[in-house]
Structures are given as C-alpha cells and as structure tokens.
Design a protein around this motif. Structure first.
Motif, mmCIF file in Angstrom:
data_model
loop_
_atom_site.group_PDB
_atom_site.id
_atom_site.type_symbol
_atom_site.label_atom_id
_atom_site.label_comp_id
_atom_site.label_asym_id
_atom_site.label_seq_id
_atom_site.Cartn_x
_atom_site.Cartn_y
_atom_site.Cartn_z
ATOM 1 N N ALA A 94 49.192 34.129 3.531
ATOM 2 C CA ALA A 94 50.135 34.029 2.415
ATOM 3 C C ALA A 94 51.301 33.117 2.759
ATOM 4 O O ALA A 94 51.806 33.104 3.883
ATOM 5 C CB ALA A 94 50.657 35.418 2.050
ATOM 6 N N SER A 95 51.725 32.333 1.773
ATOM 7 C CA SER A 95 52.916 31.502 1.929
ATOM 8 C C SER A 95 54.159 32.361 1.757
ATOM 9 O O SER A 95 54.083 33.523 1.334
ATOM 10 C CB SER A 95 52.923 30.395 0.876
ATOM 11 N N VAL A 96 55.320 31.793 2.065
ATOM 12 C CA VAL A 96 56.568 32.525 1.880
ATOM 13 C C VAL A 96 56.748 32.889 0.405
ATOM 14 O O VAL A 96 57.125 34.009 0.069
ATOM 15 C CB VAL A 96 57.762 31.696 2.395
ATOM 16 N N ALA A 97 56.458 31.931 -0.482
ATOM 17 C CA ALA A 97 56.585 32.197 -1.918
ATOM 18 C C ALA A 97 55.657 33.334 -2.349
ATOM 19 O O ALA A 97 56.034 34.182 -3.163
ATOM 20 C CB ALA A 97 56.289 30.936 -2.709
ATOM 21 N N GLY A 149 56.985 42.774 -0.892
ATOM 22 C CA GLY A 149 57.656 41.489 -0.722
ATOM 23 C C GLY A 149 59.063 41.500 -1.270
ATOM 24 O O GLY A 149 59.997 40.989 -0.630
ATOM 25 N N ARG A 150 59.244 42.078 -2.440
ATOM 26 C CA ARG A 150 60.576 42.160 -3.042
ATOM 27 C C ARG A 150 61.486 43.071 -2.236
ATOM 28 O O ARG A 150 62.679 42.788 -2.067
ATOM 29 C CB ARG A 150 60.457 42.659 -4.478
ATOM 30 N N ARG A 203 57.133 32.880 8.057
ATOM 31 C CA ARG A 203 55.983 33.646 7.567
ATOM 32 C C ARG A 203 55.655 34.807 8.493
ATOM 33 O O ARG A 203 55.344 35.917 8.042
ATOM 34 C CB ARG A 203 54.762 32.729 7.396
ATOM 35 N N PHE A 204 55.738 34.571 9.802
ATOM 36 C CA PHE A 204 55.466 35.641 10.762
ATOM 37 C C PHE A 204 56.423 36.814 10.542
ATOM 38 O O PHE A 204 56.002 37.975 10.453
ATOM 39 C CB PHE A 204 55.590 35.128 12.191
ATOM 40 N N LEU A 205 57.717 36.506 10.467
ATOM 41 C CA LEU A 205 58.707 37.573 10.317
ATOM 42 C C LEU A 205 58.519 38.303 8.988
ATOM 43 O O LEU A 205 58.590 39.543 8.938
ATOM 44 C CB LEU A 205 60.117 37.001 10.407
ATOM 45 N N PRO A 211 61.482 35.217 16.488
ATOM 46 C CA PRO A 211 61.080 36.439 15.783
ATOM 47 C C PRO A 211 59.891 37.152 16.396
ATOM 48 O O PRO A 211 59.646 38.319 16.074
ATOM 49 C CB PRO A 211 60.755 35.934 14.368
ATOM 50 N N THR A 212 59.154 36.497 17.287
ATOM 51 C CA THR A 212 58.045 37.185 17.959
ATOM 52 C C THR A 212 58.545 38.157 19.021
ATOM 53 O O THR A 212 57.786 39.027 19.465
ATOM 54 C CB THR A 212 57.076 36.176 18.598
#
Length: 536
Positions: free
Chosen positions: A139-142, A155-156, A178-180, A99-100
């Motif tokens: 931030a976490s994925v959640a 985010g949504r 998380r990066f993406l 994804p980078t």
C-alpha cells in the motif's frame, strides 16, 4: 572540570528526586489499595494512556493516575489497560530518523510496573496479524490513509500520530514513511483486538484516556464509542499543572458557555492580571515556556513600516499539531491558506504583511520538518518588499504587531483570541477553539476568505463588533478558570525533565474525592456525565 562536576551533580540530584518520586507513587499505591473498597456490582472504569510517557511521570500520566486513585477511593473499580511491548512502534518510542529501531520497551515497562504494581491491570503484548500485514504490504501512503480493516478505520486513526511523529503534515511517499505507517496500522489493530476483549470481559461504565488523537488511545476510544460506552479524554489545561477533561475532542476544546455568563468586575480584574503577565511572555504550558524574552519592535522595523499604508500580521501554527485536524475545515491545511495570503500580498503592495512563525516550530526535540520557513523559501513570498518573515527564534512582541495592525490574520492560533481581546479585528482561516463563539471573522470558504480579506485591505483600519471582544474575554476566562482543573495540590516539577512531575504529598486522604472539590468533580463527570467545570 568544574562544569562537568556540576552537570554530574545536577544529574545525580535529578535521579535522586526521580527515585523519591517513584517511592512516593509506590507508597500511595499501597495505601490506596488498602483503603479502596470497591462497591459490589459497580462496573469498572478503564484507564489508558500509552502515549503520555516512556519513563518518568509526565503531566498527563499524573492526571490519569491521580484521577484513577480518586475513583478507587470513591469505591469504583479501576482497570488500567497497559502496554507490555504491545505496540510494534509506539508514538513516543519512534525514532523518526530510523523508524525500524525498536521502541525502548524495557524502561517503559519497568515504569509501568512501578505505577500499576498495586492496581488491577490488563497488560497486552503485540501479536502480528499475518493477513493484515499482507493486505497493506504494497500500500502507498495515500492508500494507508484511507485503509480500513474489518470495519475499523485504522489508517485514519493512525494519521495524526504519523504527522506528529514525523513533524510534518504532508507525508512523504517513501519506504521509511510506509514502513512506519504499516507498523502503526498493525499496532492499532492489536489495540482494537485487546481492548475489545477487555471491554467484553469487564463491561465498564466509562473509559478515560489521554488525548484521544494518538493512535493507541484513538483506537481504544473508537472501540468504546462503537459499543456505546462513554469516553472521557484529557489534555493539559491552559494554566500550569491544570488538566482539561471532556467527553468531546480535547484538542478541539469544546466548551459550552451559557449566554447568561458575563464577567463580573472581579473576574474582569482577574483576567486582566493574567493577560498582563502573558503579554510580557510570562507564561508556560505543558511545562514549556515559549518566550525566553519578548522584544519591542526596533527602529529598523518601524522605518520599514512607515513606507506602507498599513500593516497586517499573519500568525501561523505548527502544522503537525494534533489541533490541526479540527482546524482544516475551510482550507485543506495551513499552507493552502498561506498560499492565499501570498496571492493577496502580490495584489496589495501598499500593505506590509508580517508573517510570524509559531515559536514552537523550533522547540528543541520538536522542530517542524515542514515549516513555515521552508514554505517562505519555496514560495519566494518575501521577494517583494511588502512581506516580512519573522522566524520562530525571533522573539519580537506579537502584541505590539497587533496594536499597530489594520487587522490580524490567523489560522487557529490562540493569539487570535488575544488579539480579539485587545479589540483588533481578526480574520480567522481555521476552525479554532474560540470560533465556538462570535469572537473573530470566520468566512466559510476559501473564496469568502479572500473576498473578506480584500474588503478589509481596501478599508484600512478595520473595527470589530464590540461583542467579539466581550465574547473573547468570556471564552478565555472559561478556559482559564472554569475548564482548567488544578492539580498543583498533588504534583510538582520533578527537577529532571521539563514537563515531568512527581508527587508532593504522601497523604493518601488527599486523593479521596470527599476531601477535594476537583477530584469530586472528576468522579461525578466520569461516572454521571456531569460537566467538568469549576465554580465561577
């Protein structure tokens, strides 16, 4: 050597067809620019479809372009909102394994310049927001899923794109994901800024966008709706070279079918002819044919079936599909439903459960990374002899399974609608296009689903109300012949990429809504909120 020469020859032929297609677009663009005369003081319509293609002309890109030409020929100003490296990472340009990697912007921009060279275009470039980047850095994925910035639910808006690109519903909590997600959030914010500025400047009467689910278009749609601007979104229709336009959610397929609509004998015959072809696997959607063949149940399967009191086929979906967010209203997701099915199988060992994976799960280039096959292996659901798993590459006839079934279980697959048309009782676990009408049994809670399933299993052969079959036929006919708007007059397969097209006419008058009932319908629907429905 002969094979190599053949492949090179085909490739050269394909490139020639693509070049001819680009020339056709340029020619029509020039002719539309000469003949289009925007009416004074008419607010514009903004078009946006950054997630339909990189290069070439996809179906939805063609639907958007042709509709924009019709608007211009009708005297309505059109503004195209166009990405010029405006997204840090775009949906189609994401390398899910790396994804980078940067998206292939040069080729995409070159294609956009061909398509919009003679149009009023608002190009936007990416500019990072340092404050936003800092706010999501840890931030976490959640946390990213629920993240909002200055009132915008970034985010949504980005979540369906994350799931679609990564080919999974359950996102991993790792740095790659998380990066993406951060890049999509940053890019969505950039779309919000630029699109807000465009709407403020141009004061459009409507916005037309692709899908409304991928984050660039979803963000633009959200921005327009916050301002009270009507948004029309489009997706591929159920028939080849057709489109579905709606002011609702295209992937939820909202259809308002009046109670007075009942099929005539001629319409019944037309639908039967379509179904006879589909039940042989002779159909395609979005340029893709899912069934290269369809095999009957073999002797080994029938011998195993004979050992049980009854059989229940279980039809699954592709977990990352953009229809899934609309479906998850009873169960958290499809796999939560399958867990319930597995528990039912344990307590009903006199019933053969046949779990059928959707053929699209294994489509080359679109293989699911959270698949039903993996769930089967992890859950060990097939360890008992009363559960069979049919992988996506196995092309046995779903229709023969339905004919022999006590009843049918589905999540939100179209096969549930077809099963209802065949007269089978269908127990549906996810909100589907066809649950808008009474066509299937659709319990409101997981507990109600399990109770209904247990009652059906105790009964044996379940008989559905006659209205289910009648409503299923009404719904499918509406999908096929009322809401699927045909574009085959203007486009044909481009001969290079499946699902991609080229123009097949240079006659600019063909794009004038005065000469086309379909284009007239689109113009009236976009400008005046008329239904996007063909005559019966």
């Amino acid at each position: 050597m002969t094979g190599l020469i053949t492949r090179v020859s085909r490739s050269a032929k394909g490139r020639a067809r693509r070049a001819w297609g680009d020339f056709a677009i340029d020619w029509v663009n020039c002719q539309v620019a000469v003949r289009a005369h925007p009416q004074a003081d008419t607010p514009p319509v903004v078009f946006f479809n950054a997630s339909t293609r990189l290069q070439g002309m996809s179906l939805n890109a063609a639907y958007s372009l042709i509709t924009s030409w019709a608007m211009r020929m009708a005297g309505v100003p059109v503004i195209h909102f166009v990405c010029q490296s405006g997204l840090s990472r775009c949906v189609l340009g994401t390398n899910r394994d790396k994804p980078t990697d940067l998206p292939p912007c040069p080729g995409c921009i070159a294609q956009s310049r061909k398509v919009y060279g003679q149009s009023d275009a608002h190009w936007f470039i990416f500019k990072n927001s340092a404050d936003l980047e800092e706010a999501i850095a840890q931030a976490s994925v959640a946390e990213l899923m629920d993240f909002s910035w200055k009132g915008v639910p970034l985010g949504r808006l980005a979540l369906p794109s994350m799931r679609w690109v990564l080919r999974r519903h359950t996102l991993k909590e790792d740095e790659s994901t998380r990066f993406l997600y951060r890049q999509y959030v940053l890019s969505a914010w950039r779309v919000q800024q630029e699109f807000s500025a465009l709407l403020e400047e141009s004061k459009p009467q409507a916005v037309v966008c692709f899908n409304g689910m991928f984050y660039p278009e979803a963000t633009a749609r959200w921005v327009a709706q916050q301002r009270g601007i009507r948004v029309v979104a489009h997706e591929v229709g159920l028939q080849p070279y057709t489109a579905f336009f709606t002011t609702g959610e295209p992937t939820a397929y909202p259809i308002d079918i009046p109670d007075s609509f009942q099929l005539t004998p001629e319409q019944d015959a037309r639908l039967d002819d379509y179904l006879s072809q589909r039940m042989q696997g002779n159909f395609s959607m979005a340029g893709m044919r899912f069934w290269p063949e369809m095999r009957r149940l073999d002797d080994a399967f029938l011998a195993r079936l004979a050992q049980f009191k009854q059989m229940v086929p279980v039809f699954t979906n592709v977990i990352f599909d953009t229809s899934q967010p609309h479906s998850n209203v009873v169960f958290a997701d499809m796999f939560a439903w399958l867990d319930s099915v597995a528990e039912l199988a344990k307590t009903h060992d006199d019933t053969l459960f046949v779990i059928r994976a959707h053929p699209d799960e294994a489509r080359p280039g679109k293989q699911s990374r959270e698949s039903v096959a993996e769930w089967v292996a992890q859950s060990k659901v097939t360890d008992p002899p009363n559960v069979i798993f049919v992988p996506p590459q196995e092309y046995i006839s779903s229709y023969e399974l339905i004919e022999r079934a006590a009843f049918v279980m589905v999540y939100n697959s179209t096969i549930g609608l077809e099963a209802a048309i065949m007269g089978a009782a269908v127990l549906c676990a996810g909100k589907a296009r066809f649950t808008q009408l009474p066509t299937v049994f659709f319990p409101p809670t997981p507990e109600a689903f399990r109770q209904q399933a247990s009652e059906f299993l105790a009964v044996g052969k379940v008989h559905a109300p006659e209205e289910f079959q009648r409503n299923a036929r009404r719904f499918l006919y509406y999908q096929l012949y009322r809401t699927s708007l045909p574009f085959h007059q203007w486009i044909e397969e481009d001969g290079l990429w499946r699902g991609y097209v080229r123009l097949k006419t240079f006659d600019v008058q063909a794009f004038d809504p005065q000469n086309s009932p379909v284009l007239q319908l689109l113009v009236e629907g976009i400008l005046h909120d008329q239904p996007f429905l063909l005559k019966a």
